[in-house]
Enzyme design. Structure first.
Site, PDB file in Angstrom:
ATOM      1  CD  GLU A  26      48.298  36.433  43.604  1.00  0.00           C
ATOM      2  OE1 GLU A  26      48.749  37.402  43.511  1.00  0.00           O
ATOM      3  OE2 GLU A  26      47.272  35.950  42.922  1.00  0.00           O
ATOM      4  CD  GLU A 122      43.603  35.457  43.462  1.00  0.00           C
ATOM      5  OE1 GLU A 122      43.972  35.941  42.758  1.00  0.00           O
ATOM      6  OE2 GLU A 122      43.668  35.726  44.736  1.00  0.00           O
TER       7      GLU A 122
END
Length: 169
Positions: A26, A122
């Site tokens: 991320e 994810e």
């Protein structure tokens, strides 16, 4: 810390164990210390520095490099601001929560990937079969810990029984 980790990764390399390596996940977000930096000393520079240290200095060749971003929820978070090129990655990954499988995210990753695999690093909920019809190149997804309970047994069976899926079941 990087050199300490490399010692253990080297042991795995000596045992012929490949490692799915997703550092600085991320990276386009600003909620982790490494994330959201652009310009000089950017997150992309940090990723490239880690790649260089692991590959060129430590000679690790068992790492499958997964470049990982979150959804580009602001203009600064667009994927290209954090991308160093396909020479520094094997797989491109996107994290998706809230079932936000926006077609533009997929299309942007497909352009950047230049044929390399794309995955969902994810997810809170896996993509539905309808989403996979429109976004067929997702290689895999990982449901974040504890969130599998958001999926009904029926939804799970639909995914597992689809001929495009490979699962332990």
């Amino acid at each position: 810390q990087v050199d300490s980790i490399a010692v253990y990764l080297k042991k795995l390399q000596e045992a012929n164990v490949p490692v799915l390596w997703r550092p600085y996940h991320e990276m386009n977000g600003d909620w982790f210390w490494w994330g959201g930096r652009i310009g000089e000393n950017s997150t992309a520079d940090l990723y490239r520095q880690l790649y260089d240290r692991m590959v060129n200095y430590h000679k690790l060749n068992n790492l499958v490099w997964i470049w990982s971003v979150d959804r580009p929820s602001t203009p600064i978070r667009k994927f290209s601001n954090f991308y160093r090129g396909n020479n520094y990655l094997d797989i491109l990954a996107l994290d998706v929560y809230g079932s936000d499988f926006n077609q533009a995210y997929y299309d942007s990753l497909m352009v950047l990937s230049k044929g390399k695999p794309i995955v969902l690093g994810e997810v809170g909920n896996p993509p539905t079969l309808d989403i996979l019809d429109n976004q067929p190149n997702w290689g895999y997804w990982v449901i974040w810990a504890g969130m599998v309970r958001n999926l009904t047994k029926k939804q799970h069976q639909e995914l597992v029984n689809d001929p495009r899926m490979l699962s332990q079941e």
